[in-house]
Design a protein around this motif. Sequence first.
Motif, mmCIF file in Angstrom:
data_model
loop_
_atom_site.group_PDB
_atom_site.id
_atom_site.type_symbol
_atom_site.label_atom_id
_atom_site.label_comp_id
_atom_site.label_asym_id
_atom_site.label_seq_id
_atom_site.Cartn_x
_atom_site.Cartn_y
_atom_site.Cartn_z
ATOM 1 N N GLY A 115 0.825 -1.211 0.000
ATOM 2 C CA GLY A 115 0.000 0.000 0.000
ATOM 3 C C GLY A 115 0.852 1.250 0.000
ATOM 4 N N SER A 116 2.032 1.168 -0.627
ATOM 5 C CA SER A 116 3.007 2.261 -0.533
ATOM 6 C C SER A 116 2.636 3.486 -1.351
ATOM 7 C CB SER A 116 4.391 1.773 -0.970
ATOM 8 O OG SER A 116 4.352 1.308 -2.306
ATOM 9 N N SER A 117 1.643 3.380 -2.226
ATOM 10 C CA SER A 117 1.223 4.550 -3.000
ATOM 11 C C SER A 117 0.096 5.318 -2.316
ATOM 12 C CB SER A 117 0.777 4.128 -4.404
ATOM 13 O OG SER A 117 -0.342 3.250 -4.331
ATOM 14 N N GLY A 118 -0.431 4.790 -1.222
ATOM 15 C CA GLY A 118 -1.511 5.452 -0.502
ATOM 16 C C GLY A 118 -1.005 6.574 0.390
ATOM 17 N N LEU A 119 -1.931 7.247 1.049
ATOM 18 C CA LEU A 119 -1.592 8.380 1.901
ATOM 19 C C LEU A 119 -0.600 7.982 2.994
ATOM 20 C CD1 LEU A 119 -2.174 11.341 2.792
ATOM 21 C CD2 LEU A 119 -4.014 10.405 4.238
ATOM 22 N N LEU A 120 -0.890 6.922 3.717
ATOM 23 C CA LEU A 120 -0.019 6.498 4.813
ATOM 24 C C LEU A 120 1.261 5.866 4.284
ATOM 25 C CD1 LEU A 120 -2.632 4.943 7.265
ATOM 26 C CD2 LEU A 120 -1.715 7.259 7.252
ATOM 27 N N GLY A 121 1.125 4.976 3.322
ATOM 28 C CA GLY A 121 2.289 4.280 2.804
ATOM 29 C C GLY A 121 3.323 5.206 2.196
ATOM 30 N N ARG A 139 9.100 -1.565 -1.902
ATOM 31 C CA ARG A 139 7.660 -1.388 -2.092
ATOM 32 C C ARG A 139 7.096 -2.642 -2.753
ATOM 33 N NH1 ARG A 139 6.856 2.196 -5.954
ATOM 34 N NH2 ARG A 139 4.806 2.843 -5.213
ATOM 35 N N MET A 140 6.101 -3.255 -2.137
ATOM 36 C CA MET A 140 5.464 -4.434 -2.708
ATOM 37 C C MET A 140 4.329 -3.961 -3.613
ATOM 38 S SD MET A 140 4.542 -7.881 -0.581
ATOM 39 C CE MET A 140 6.240 -8.164 -0.093
ATOM 40 N N ARG A 143 9.789 -2.069 -11.138
ATOM 41 C CA ARG A 143 10.568 -1.154 -11.970
ATOM 42 C C ARG A 143 11.983 -0.947 -11.447
ATOM 43 N NH1 ARG A 143 5.562 3.153 -12.098
ATOM 44 N NH2 ARG A 143 4.235 1.992 -13.565
ATOM 45 N N GLY A 144 12.377 -1.719 -10.474
ATOM 46 C CA GLY A 144 13.720 -1.593 -9.926
ATOM 47 C C GLY A 144 13.901 -2.518 -8.746
ATOM 48 N N ASP A 145 15.096 -2.483 -8.157
ATOM 49 C CA ASP A 145 15.403 -3.348 -7.018
ATOM 50 C C ASP A 145 14.642 -2.958 -5.758
ATOM 51 O OD1 ASP A 145 17.144 -4.734 -8.618
ATOM 52 O OD2 ASP A 145 18.926 -3.637 -7.933
ATOM 53 N N ASP A 146 14.056 -1.757 -5.771
ATOM 54 C CA ASP A 146 13.313 -1.312 -4.591
ATOM 55 C C ASP A 146 11.832 -1.662 -4.681
ATOM 56 O OD1 ASP A 146 12.670 0.436 -6.615
ATOM 57 O OD2 ASP A 146 12.754 2.234 -5.358
ATOM 58 N N GLU A 147 11.471 -2.542 -5.620
ATOM 59 C CA GLU A 147 10.090 -3.008 -5.739
ATOM 60 C C GLU A 147 10.067 -4.524 -5.856
ATOM 61 O OE1 GLU A 147 7.962 0.847 -7.866
ATOM 62 O OE2 GLU A 147 8.210 -1.003 -9.028
ATOM 63 N N SER A 148 8.976 -5.115 -5.380
ATOM 64 C CA SER A 148 8.792 -6.563 -5.449
ATOM 65 C C SER A 148 7.335 -6.854 -5.798
ATOM 66 C CB SER A 148 9.159 -7.214 -4.108
ATOM 67 O OG SER A 148 8.899 -8.607 -4.137
ATOM 68 N N PHE A 149 7.113 -7.789 -6.712
ATOM 69 C CA PHE A 149 5.750 -8.111 -7.140
ATOM 70 C C PHE A 149 5.051 -9.017 -6.130
ATOM 71 C CE2 PHE A 149 2.839 -11.070 -9.269
ATOM 72 C CZ PHE A 149 1.922 -10.165 -9.791
ATOM 73 N N TRP A 150 3.762 -8.737 -5.941
ATOM 74 C CA TRP A 150 2.922 -9.677 -5.213
ATOM 75 C C TRP A 150 1.520 -9.639 -5.781
ATOM 76 C CZ3 TRP A 150 0.047 -8.935 -0.073
ATOM 77 C CH2 TRP A 150 -0.541 -7.671 0.005
ATOM 78 N N ASP A 151 0.775 -10.723 -5.598
ATOM 79 C CA ASP A 151 -0.618 -10.798 -6.027
ATOM 80 C C ASP A 151 -1.407 -11.427 -4.882
ATOM 81 O OD1 ASP A 151 -3.116 -11.287 -7.105
ATOM 82 O OD2 ASP A 151 -2.347 -11.917 -9.047
ATOM 83 N N ARG A 188 9.064 -14.773 -1.375
ATOM 84 C CA ARG A 188 9.502 -15.117 -0.029
ATOM 85 C C ARG A 188 10.973 -14.802 0.201
ATOM 86 N NH1 ARG A 188 5.716 -20.076 2.024
ATOM 87 N NH2 ARG A 188 3.848 -19.393 0.938
ATOM 88 N N ALA A 189 11.760 -14.781 -0.874
ATOM 89 C CA ALA A 189 13.170 -14.413 -0.723
ATOM 90 C C ALA A 189 13.298 -12.970 -0.259
ATOM 91 C CB ALA A 189 13.909 -14.617 -2.040
ATOM 92 N N VAL A 190 12.420 -12.101 -0.742
ATOM 93 C CA VAL A 190 12.428 -10.698 -0.315
ATOM 94 C C VAL A 190 12.040 -10.603 1.157
ATOM 95 C CG1 VAL A 190 11.334 -8.449 -0.638
ATOM 96 C CG2 VAL A 190 11.991 -9.809 -2.625
ATOM 97 N N LEU A 191 11.046 -11.394 1.563
ATOM 98 C CA LEU A 191 10.637 -11.395 2.966
ATOM 99 C C LEU A 191 11.792 -11.837 3.871
ATOM 100 C CD1 LEU A 191 7.082 -13.032 2.764
ATOM 101 C CD2 LEU A 191 7.636 -10.600 2.927
ATOM 102 N N GLU A 192 12.519 -12.854 3.454
ATOM 103 C CA GLU A 192 13.608 -13.385 4.278
ATOM 104 C C GLU A 192 14.703 -12.355 4.534
ATOM 105 O OE1 GLU A 192 14.776 -16.792 2.007
ATOM 106 O OE2 GLU A 192 13.733 -18.173 3.351
#
Length: 298
Positions: free
Chosen positions: A7-13, A29-30, A36-44, A52-56
């Motif tokens: 929810g990183s594009s929302g007001l709080l995120g 940012r999930m 679009r870069g190393d600072d983002e990770s896809f989820w559905d 899960r590698a990002v979570l670890e």
Amino acid sequence: MTIIVTGSSGLLGSALVRALRADGVRVVRMVRRPPRGDDESFWDPEKGVVDRAVLEGSEAVVHLAGAGIGDRRWSDAYKREIVRSRVRGTETLAGALADLAGDAPALLSGSAIGFYGDTGDRAVDETAPPGEGFLAREVVVPWEERTAPAEEAGVRVVRLRTGLVLSGRGGMLVKMLPVFRLGLGAPLGSGRQYWSWISIDDWVHAVRHILRNPQMSGPVNLTAPEPVTNAEFTRELGRVLRRPTMPLAVPGAALRAAMGGFAGEGVLIGQRVLPRRLLDDGHTFRHMRLGDALAAVL
């Protein structure tokens, strides 16, 4: 340190991401589109897909994704979307973190003071039971319950019960400003119902405090220590804007006709919620009084 934010594009995120990066924290940012870069990770969350590698490799996940509560009129379809968007995302993250168990990051999962229902003029803290109504019983309770698999696996889980967030960039306050700037602001309904508010800066400050304090878990109210009635809120907002306010209140029936179910559970009920856990943990609020908070965010 790496913190994951949904929810990183929302007001709080978006406010949290800016603050964490300013602190020198690596933020991932999930997102639900191709990264679009190393600072983002896809989820559905609908399909239960998460990297899960990002979570670890992270210290905490701050989960803020979900359809806006007051963004649209509450049709039956939108009410289902409000619930589904919270339940499915939380299920996906909690399940993935439970599988990681001892290697799992902390989960700071979004929630809301809607959990308490209508408390009238009775002050409540995190020890209070759930209230009644759609938000309490059909949204917040099942939303929080979906964190259970992670909690049972030994993951630190914090449920962020957020109140009315004051920001000049979005949320309910921005929707109120045009009317107040015309000098037409007025109490809503009886005006005696309590609103539990928090400035956007204090919300971010509180989340950072929780991230730094590993002993904090369970429900935490993110509200300022001094809730005010809607009539007091109206007077203070008019004073800060230097605009007059109307002496007559907007009838509750008119609000229900205009706003639908959200009026009855998001505007007209009283929620006098205190941040007992934060205060007991020594957290200091930057904006204790409503006037100071409004002046800061506006």
